[in-house]
Scaffold this motif. Structure first.
Motif, mmCIF file in Angstrom:
data_model
loop_
_atom_site.group_PDB
_atom_site.id
_atom_site.type_symbol
_atom_site.label_atom_id
_atom_site.label_comp_id
_atom_site.label_asym_id
_atom_site.label_seq_id
_atom_site.Cartn_x
_atom_site.Cartn_y
_atom_site.Cartn_z
ATOM 1 N N LEU A 1 0.831 -1.196 0.000
ATOM 2 C CA LEU A 1 0.000 0.000 0.000
ATOM 3 C C LEU A 1 0.865 1.245 0.000
ATOM 4 O O LEU A 1 1.865 1.305 0.737
ATOM 5 C CB LEU A 1 -0.886 0.041 1.249
ATOM 6 C CG LEU A 1 -2.083 -0.882 1.307
ATOM 7 C CD1 LEU A 1 -1.699 -2.335 1.252
ATOM 8 C CD2 LEU A 1 -2.877 -0.610 2.547
ATOM 9 N N THR A 2 0.479 2.218 -0.787
ATOM 10 C CA THR A 2 1.157 3.510 -0.756
ATOM 11 C C THR A 2 1.052 4.065 0.659
ATOM 12 O O THR A 2 0.034 3.873 1.327
ATOM 13 C CB THR A 2 0.505 4.480 -1.761
ATOM 14 O OG1 THR A 2 0.428 3.849 -3.030
ATOM 15 C CG2 THR A 2 1.290 5.763 -1.884
ATOM 16 N N ASP A 3 2.077 4.763 1.119
ATOM 17 C CA ASP A 3 2.084 5.222 2.507
ATOM 18 C C ASP A 3 1.369 6.553 2.734
ATOM 19 O O ASP A 3 1.415 7.094 3.836
ATOM 20 C CB ASP A 3 3.509 5.251 3.067
ATOM 21 C CG ASP A 3 4.438 6.231 2.384
ATOM 22 O OD1 ASP A 3 4.019 6.919 1.423
ATOM 23 O OD2 ASP A 3 5.618 6.302 2.798
ATOM 24 N N VAL A 4 0.685 7.071 1.737
ATOM 25 C CA VAL A 4 -0.164 8.255 1.923
ATOM 26 C C VAL A 4 -1.511 8.007 1.243
ATOM 27 O O VAL A 4 -1.599 7.277 0.249
ATOM 28 C CB VAL A 4 0.474 9.544 1.351
ATOM 29 C CG1 VAL A 4 1.737 9.918 2.122
ATOM 30 C CG2 VAL A 4 0.791 9.420 -0.120
ATOM 31 N N GLU A 5 -2.550 8.564 1.816
ATOM 32 C CA GLU A 5 -3.909 8.512 1.250
ATOM 33 C C GLU A 5 -4.461 7.094 1.096
ATOM 34 O O GLU A 5 -5.304 6.845 0.248
ATOM 35 C CB GLU A 5 -3.974 9.224 -0.103
ATOM 36 C CG GLU A 5 -3.672 10.694 -0.032
ATOM 37 C CD GLU A 5 -3.729 11.370 -1.389
ATOM 38 O OE1 GLU A 5 -4.191 10.768 -2.372
ATOM 39 O OE2 GLU A 5 -3.301 12.532 -1.455
ATOM 40 N N THR A 6 -4.014 6.154 1.894
ATOM 41 C CA THR A 6 -4.551 4.793 1.802
ATOM 42 C C THR A 6 -5.004 4.286 3.173
ATOM 43 O O THR A 6 -4.962 3.091 3.448
ATOM 44 C CB THR A 6 -3.523 3.821 1.185
ATOM 45 O OG1 THR A 6 -2.313 3.890 1.934
ATOM 46 C CG2 THR A 6 -3.271 4.128 -0.282
ATOM 47 N N GLU A 7 -5.481 5.197 4.016
ATOM 48 C CA GLU A 7 -5.904 4.807 5.361
ATOM 49 C C GLU A 7 -7.013 3.757 5.325
ATOM 50 O O GLU A 7 -7.002 2.802 6.108
ATOM 51 C CB GLU A 7 -6.373 6.032 6.161
ATOM 52 C CG GLU A 7 -5.292 7.042 6.450
ATOM 53 C CD GLU A 7 -4.996 8.008 5.295
ATOM 54 O OE1 GLU A 7 -4.041 8.773 5.425
ATOM 55 O OE2 GLU A 7 -5.714 7.986 4.277
ATOM 56 N N ALA A 8 -7.972 3.903 4.410
ATOM 57 C CA ALA A 8 -9.086 2.944 4.338
ATOM 58 C C ALA A 8 -8.581 1.565 3.925
ATOM 59 O O ALA A 8 -9.013 0.544 4.472
ATOM 60 C CB ALA A 8 -10.160 3.436 3.374
ATOM 61 N N SER A 9 -7.662 1.513 2.982
ATOM 62 C CA SER A 9 -7.109 0.235 2.546
ATOM 63 C C SER A 9 -6.288 -0.406 3.662
ATOM 64 O O SER A 9 -6.352 -1.622 3.888
ATOM 65 C CB SER A 9 -6.260 0.418 1.288
ATOM 66 O OG SER A 9 -5.840 -0.829 0.797
ATOM 67 N N TYR A 10 -5.527 0.393 4.371
ATOM 68 C CA TYR A 10 -4.746 -0.115 5.498
ATOM 69 C C TYR A 10 -5.682 -0.695 6.557
ATOM 70 O O TYR A 10 -5.466 -1.814 7.052
ATOM 71 C CB TYR A 10 -3.876 1.008 6.087
ATOM 72 C CG TYR A 10 -2.811 0.534 7.031
ATOM 73 C CD1 TYR A 10 -1.517 0.313 6.581
ATOM 74 C CD2 TYR A 10 -3.091 0.314 8.376
ATOM 75 C CE1 TYR A 10 -0.522 -0.123 7.445
ATOM 76 C CE2 TYR A 10 -2.103 -0.123 9.242
ATOM 77 C CZ TYR A 10 -0.823 -0.335 8.786
ATOM 78 O OH TYR A 10 0.152 -0.772 9.638
ATOM 79 N N ALA A 11 -6.742 0.029 6.885
ATOM 80 C CA ALA A 11 -7.715 -0.446 7.878
ATOM 81 C C ALA A 11 -8.388 -1.730 7.407
ATOM 82 O O ALA A 11 -8.605 -2.658 8.200
ATOM 83 C CB ALA A 11 -8.745 0.642 8.164
ATOM 84 N N LEU A 12 -8.744 -1.808 6.138
ATOM 85 C CA LEU A 12 -9.370 -3.009 5.589
ATOM 86 C C LEU A 12 -8.436 -4.207 5.731
ATOM 87 O O LEU A 12 -8.840 -5.279 6.194
ATOM 88 C CB LEU A 12 -9.727 -2.797 4.117
ATOM 89 C CG LEU A 12 -10.176 -4.038 3.350
ATOM 90 C CD1 LEU A 12 -11.467 -4.605 3.929
ATOM 91 C CD2 LEU A 12 -10.350 -3.700 1.872
ATOM 92 N N HIS A 13 -7.206 -4.044 5.336
ATOM 93 C CA HIS A 13 -6.253 -5.149 5.409
ATOM 94 C C HIS A 13 -6.050 -5.614 6.857
ATOM 95 O O HIS A 13 -6.074 -6.822 7.133
ATOM 96 C CB HIS A 13 -4.920 -4.765 4.766
ATOM 97 C CG HIS A 13 -4.918 -4.866 3.283
ATOM 98 N ND1 HIS A 13 -5.500 -3.908 2.468
ATOM 99 C CD2 HIS A 13 -4.415 -5.808 2.448
ATOM 100 C CE1 HIS A 13 -5.348 -4.264 1.203
ATOM 101 N NE2 HIS A 13 -4.692 -5.415 1.160
ATOM 102 N N THR A 14 -5.855 -4.683 7.784
ATOM 103 C CA THR A 14 -5.630 -5.097 9.173
ATOM 104 C C THR A 14 -6.893 -5.720 9.765
ATOM 105 O O THR A 14 -6.798 -6.669 10.556
ATOM 106 C CB THR A 14 -5.115 -3.935 10.036
ATOM 107 O OG1 THR A 14 -6.021 -2.840 9.980
ATOM 108 C CG2 THR A 14 -3.726 -3.494 9.578
#
Length: 174
Positions: free
Chosen positions: A130-143
C-alpha cells in the motif's frame, strides 16, 4: 446500494474495471501506475491470470428497484509476490473500489473472497503493498482481515509531484 455479489471477472466487466482504475491512476497516489490500462489490456491480464490459476474477482451490485441494472463497483486480483519459482506460495493482492462503494462493506466482501480463494488454491501468504499516503481505508481493511504490518519502504516512488513510500502487510493463508 444492495449487498455486493462477488464473482469471477468476465470480459464484459472490463470496461467498468478500466473506469475504476482510471480514477485511481489520474486522481490519487493509491497506485504507482501513471497510465491506466485500457479494457483490452485488462482482458490480457484476465486471460493471463486465468492461465496462471490466479483469481480476478469483481463486486457487483444491483439497483434497489425491480428490474434495475447491475454495476461492477470494485475488483480485486492477485499476482505472484515475486516471479522467482521459490516464491510460488506467496501472492500480492490488489483491490480497488469505485468511490461510491467505499464504506459499505464492499471492500471487506471482496478482499475476504480473494483471501478465501487463495487459501483454497494452496497459497500460504498474501502480501498487501500500500502507498504510505492517502490509503488509510485500505490499510484499515487489510488489518481488519488479519494482515499485519511487516515493513515500510520510504521514498521508493514519486507521482503527482509527491514522494511516496509503501507499507508491506502480510497475512498467512490456510
Amino acid at each position: 446500494m444492495t449487498e455486493p455479489i462477488i464473482r469471477d471477472a468476465q470480459p464484459a466487466d472490463l470496461p467498468a474495471v478500466a473506469a475504476i482504475m482510471d480514477h485511481y491512476v489520474r486522481d490519487t497516489v493509491a497506485t504507482f501506475a501513471e497510465e491506466a490500462p485500457t479494457p483490452a489490456q485488462w482482458e490480457e491480464r484476465l486471460t493471463h491470470k486465468r492461465q496462471q490459476g490466479l483469481p480476478f474477482l469483481v463486486a457487483e451490485v444491483h439497483g434497489d428497484e425491480p428490474g434495475a441494472s447491475s454495476d461492477v463497483v470494485g475488483f480485486a486480483y492477485t499476482d505472484w509476490w515475486r516471479p522467482k519459482s521459490a516464491c510460488r506460495t506467496a501472492v500480492e493482492d490488489s483491490i480497488y473500489l469505485s468511490p461510491s462503494a467505499g464504506g459499505r462493506g464492499t471492500g471487506t466482501a471482496l478482499l475476504s473472497a480473494l483471501v478465501d480463494r487463495c487459501a483454497e488454491a494452496g497459497h500460504r501468504q498474501m502480501i498487501g503493498v500500500l502507498t504510505d499516503v492517502e490509503t488509510e481505508a485500505s490499510y484499515a481493511l487489510h488489518t481488519k482481515l488479519g494482515f499485519r504490518a511487516v515493513g515500510h519502504l520510504p521514498d521508493v516512488g514519486a507521482k503527482h509531484g509527491r514522494s511516496l513510500g509503501t507499507y508491506l502487510l502480510q497475512r498467512q493463508l490456510g
